[in-house]
Design a protein around this motif. Structure first.
Motif, short mmCIF file in Angstrom:
data_model
loop_
_atom_site.label_atom_id
_atom_site.label_comp_id
_atom_site.label_asym_id
_atom_site.label_seq_id
_atom_site.Cartn_x
_atom_site.Cartn_y
_atom_site.Cartn_z
N ASN A 69 42.35 43.14 36.12
CA ASN A 69 41.95 42.45 34.99
C ASN A 69 40.80 41.41 35.15
N ARG A 117 44.57 32.47 33.34
CA ARG A 117 44.74 30.99 32.97
C ARG A 117 45.87 30.59 33.40
N ASN A 125 49.45 28.57 33.87
CA ASN A 125 50.65 28.15 33.30
C ASN A 125 50.74 26.70 33.38
N ASN A 156 38.25 38.01 34.95
CA ASN A 156 38.75 36.66 34.80
C ASN A 156 37.41 35.89 33.94
N GLU A 199 51.47 29.63 38.65
CA GLU A 199 51.53 30.73 37.89
C GLU A 199 50.37 30.97 36.80
N PHE A 200 49.98 32.00 36.36
CA PHE A 200 48.96 32.40 35.47
C PHE A 200 49.11 33.67 34.78
N ASP A 201 48.25 33.84 33.74
CA ASP A 201 48.79 34.98 32.88
C ASP A 201 47.54 36.17 33.28
N GLU A 202 47.65 37.25 32.67
CA GLU A 202 46.89 38.30 32.94
C GLU A 202 45.48 38.04 32.52
N HIS A 203 44.81 36.92 31.96
CA HIS A 203 43.65 36.51 31.76
C HIS A 203 43.20 35.29 33.01
#
Length: 407
Positions: free
Chosen positions: A326, A155, A157, A328, A149-153
């Motif tokens: 987005n 990165r 979780n 990266n 799982e990762f965020d909109e940038h």
């Protein structure tokens, strides 16, 4: 002819999803179509001149044409050790904690072959670069996966990662012996902090497993992000090895130069099995690789700047085409969620139709694992004009689906 003779290992390999796209791509080109190809992480730039010149100089010496050393010539092993010292303040014994490999794929195939007993379990997060998973399977092991799982940038979780990893260890029998991590991640481009590796080393010591870390895209970072290394963590060499490749940083993909460093037991196993299976890389290639690692790194900065620029161009052009993606922080890829109007196609069908109807080739996310579905990987290997042309083609391609939605 001999139907009773079966190749059991080959049965464990699924159909290679990317082969479908590649076959279509070749068919389109044979038919005269202009294909804008983002499907493979194959750098389009030249290998820096000083590296090529060293290859030629070394190749002119006839004494370099005999058998080499399977684990790498001493000068290359020293260059690898020095590279880690400069970059990560990590002390490595070049002869016992370093080994040169013929690119990352060969290294992973031989390492897992050397260390995997029949039925051993490895943990590989999903999606993943296929050799990370299937090297264990070809070696007779089993793989347990969980989605990252990762965020909109892009990165990671990290808290969720460790919750999932802890769950895997509680639910899996036999207990996993190996955990493979790859950050900056292929295909998702996801990045981690140094604290991630501190936690991973501590968990490895607690639960008694080895970590295999891949930082192939460690040099290609943007906006101030710096790739951390597990080797910087005190005690990491007790539980971990790490791999790197010169393919991306120095535009040396076809040269097949990589290396593994770290834990003496695992490195020793890889060195030993290579001594049985190969005589190492052509010596002039190793000499040139030594120059790449020891030389001026401005070429790496220039290559990185090119990928950063291309990402900016692609994101702007694709957004105008109706595909918002987005930015990266690392790698030579973009991990793009399918536009809503085409989500129903799935990543493979979308990739095939995008190729045949718009002349744009991308890698379907499903080819990297179940958690890659609804995404595609876009390699930043086309120039600005080609990127903008691809965006115009994509805009026309998406119109038909947008019009259907609006009916």
């Amino acid at each position: 002819m001999f139907d009773e003779i079966q190749f059991d290992k080959m049965k464990r390999l699924p159909k290679y999803v990317f082969a479908e796209v590649n076959d279509l791509k070749m068919a389109e080109r044979r038919a005269g179509a202009d294909v804008i190809d983002f499907s493979m992480g194959n750098p389009d730039g030249d290998t820096p001149e000083h590296i090529r010149e060293k290859l030629v100089e070394s190749a002119q010496k006839t004494k370099t044409h005999g058998y080499s050393t399977s684990k790498g010539i001493p000068k290359l092993l020293m260059a690898i050790s020095d590279w880690y010292q400069r970059r990560y303040d990590c002390d490595l014994d070049p002869m016992t904690e370093c080994v040169a490999t013929m690119g990352s794929k060969e290294g992973y195939a031989h390492l897992t072959y050397a260390i995997t007993n029949p039925g051993d379990t490895a943990v590989v997060p999903d999606p993943t670069y296929p050799i990370h998973e299937y090297s264990f399977i070809l070696a007779g092991g089993n793989v347990v996966k969980f989605g990252i799982e990762f965020d909109e940038h892009f990165r990671l979780n990290e808290d969720q990662f460790f919750k999932d990893l802890d769950r895997v260890f509680k639910e899996t029998s036999p207990k996993p012996k190996y955990v493979l991590v790859n950050f900056p991640h292929n295909p998702t481009t996801v990045t981690v902090t140094q604290e991630f590796y501190v936690r991973l080393v501590a968990m490895a010591k607690e639960k008694r497993f080895y970590v295999i870390s891949d930082i192939a895209y460690g040099d290609i970072t943007f906006d101030g992000y710096v790739t951390p290394s597990i080797m910087s963590v005190p005690g990491a060499k007790d539980v971990a090895v790490e791999s790197f490749t010169l393919s991306k940083s120095y535009n040396m993909a076809g040269w097949r130069v990589g290396f593994f460093v770290g834990n003496k037991k695992l490195i020793g196993a890889l060195q030993k099995i290579k001594s049985w299976l190969d005589y190492g890389m052509f010596t002039p290639i190793q000499v040139a690789a030594t120059v790449a690692l020891n030389g001026d790194q401005q070429c790496v900065r220039d290559i990185t700047a090119k990928y950063d620029h291309r990402q900016e161009v692609l994101l702007e052009a694709f957004e105008r085409a109706g595909w918002k993606i987005n930015k990266n922080e690392a790698s030579m890829f973009v991990w793009a969620k399918l536009p809503e109007c085409v989500e129903h196609l799935g990543s493979l069908e979308f990739s095939k139709r995008l190729l045949t109807e718009a002349g744009v080739a991308v890698a379907p996310g499903i080819g990297f694992g179940a958690y890659g579905e609804n995404y595609v990987r876009i390699a930043l290997i086309e120039n600005d004009n080609r990127i903008r042309q691809a965006a115009r083609n994509i805009k026309d391609f998406l119109k038909q689906f947008q019009e259907e939605e609006n009916k």
